[in-house]
Design an enzyme around this catalytic site. Structure first.
Site, short mmCIF file in Angstrom:
data_model
loop_
_atom_site.label_atom_id
_atom_site.label_comp_id
_atom_site.label_asym_id
_atom_site.label_seq_id
_atom_site.Cartn_x
_atom_site.Cartn_y
_atom_site.Cartn_z
N LYS A 335 39.27 34.20 42.92
CA LYS A 335 40.47 33.44 42.59
C LYS A 335 40.66 32.22 43.47
CE LYS A 335 44.16 32.74 40.20
NZ LYS A 335 43.97 32.21 38.85
N VAL A 336 40.48 32.39 44.78
CA VAL A 336 40.67 31.27 45.71
C VAL A 336 39.31 30.74 46.12
CG1 VAL A 336 41.62 30.55 47.92
CG2 VAL A 336 42.85 32.23 46.52
#
Length: 340
Positions: A335-336
């Site tokens: 996600k990051v």
């Protein structure tokens, strides 16, 4: 079982509703500053889906305000330490997490060199927010699926509303008030014909132009992320400059043709590609009889791309499942993303 990607895409209207209730005071303050000290140039800094949102922002800013907008390569700022002459200009950063070191450092340096720094970030209390003079929270809430959906739509809607306040455009502001209902309607459009057409697809082109090109870019990324399809986005004006050589019998093309000056050329290209035998999926409003997929109209043409990507996301989540994949856990992705 419903994927998180689908759940989050369907909740986009809630994020936009929250923005309408909370963001105007901040957007009015930023817009007032931009009118009092008008920049000659605006810069955008972003990656991935956020960079596609920045493309939409850039197009609308140039179209509605006449301010040229450039997408800034972060390595020029952070690695090359280029002596950019940005005093009195404005830099906009777009991010879901606000965590990536190169993004944060770029805005910190641009601000130090005299640029007005504005970020749009979904995560609260991020390093990017701290690095900027102004920060606009996107209010999409936590996004669990790796594939960004509601945060992308929230970035587009916040961008359009900032531009409307900057321009003091009452029509665009009023149209923005109807966006949540438009998103709900767009999510109900039946795009199942695209799932059937692309279930066994390995490669395709996604075509758009104008503000719709940002949507084509985002759609191509989602095809790669969630369905492992080698999808590439092109402006309809660029297809004839080389990429057309790839298009043969049954080659799949998804063409976004919302309202606007660019629509006629997109419809013409779709017709030409059909004559070549390509498998064209034409997404257009219901007054275009040759459409395969229906696009919902917003209350203002500048907002049509936001509703287009909403319909696409619902289809993309279904396509991934039809191909036996989990759209919430794309291979090799997290996600990051932290780049330096």
């Amino acid at each position: 079982m419903t994927s998180k990607m689908l759940e989050e895409a369907l909740s986009s209207f809630e994020a936009v509703q929250a923005q309408l209730q909370q963001l105007d005071p901040q957007l009015i303050e930023i817009a007032g500053r931009l009118r009092r000290q008008p920049p000659q140039v605006a810069m955008t800094v972003a990656r991935g889906s956020s960079d596609h949102a920045a493309s939409y922002f850039a197009y609308l800013t140039m179209q509605q305000l006449g301010v040229p907008v450039a997408s800034l390569p972060m390595s020029v700022v952070t690695m090359q330490q280029a002596p950019l002459k940005v005093s009195g200009q404005v830099a906009f950063a777009f991010s879901q997490s606000g965590q990536s070191p190169d993004l944060v450092n770029s805005l910190r340096l641009l601000r130090k060199r005299g640029a007005l720094s504005v970020s749009m970030v979904n995560a609260a209390d991020s390093p990017l927010e701290a690095a900027c003079e102004f920060s606009v929270p996107l209010l999409a809430g936590t996004e669990s699926s790796v594939a960004a959906t509601k945060s992308f739509i929230a970035t587009l809607s916040a961008s359009a509303r900032l531009i409307a306040h900057w321009k003091e455009d009452s029509e665009l502001l009023e149209a923005g008030n109807a966006l949540p209902e438009g998103l709900r309607e767009a999510a109900k459009q039946d795009w199942s014909v695209a799932i059937e057409a692309l279930r066994d697809c390995e490669r395709l082109m996604v075509i758009g132009r104008g503000a719709g090109f940002a949507i084509a870019q985002e759609a191509a990324l989602k095809f790669k992320e969630t369905s492992a399809i080698q999808a590439e986005a092109f402006s309809s004006a660029e297809v004839r400059h080389g990429p057309m050589a790839l298009i043969d019998e049954h080659y799949p093309l998804l063409v976004f043709a919302p309202r606007g000056a660019e629509q006629a050329g997109l419809l013409s290209l779709a017709a030409e590609m059909r004559q070549r035998g390509a498998r064209v999926l034409l997404a257009a409003p219901d007054d275009v009889s040759e459409r395969d997929l229906t696009l919902t109209r917003a209350e203002h043409p500048a907002l049509d791309p936001i509703l287009a990507i909403q319909s696409f996301y619902v289809m993309a989540a279904g396509l991934a499942v039809a191909r036996g994949m989990d759209p919430d856990q794309p291979r090799h992705l997290s996600k990051v993303t932290r780049t330096h």
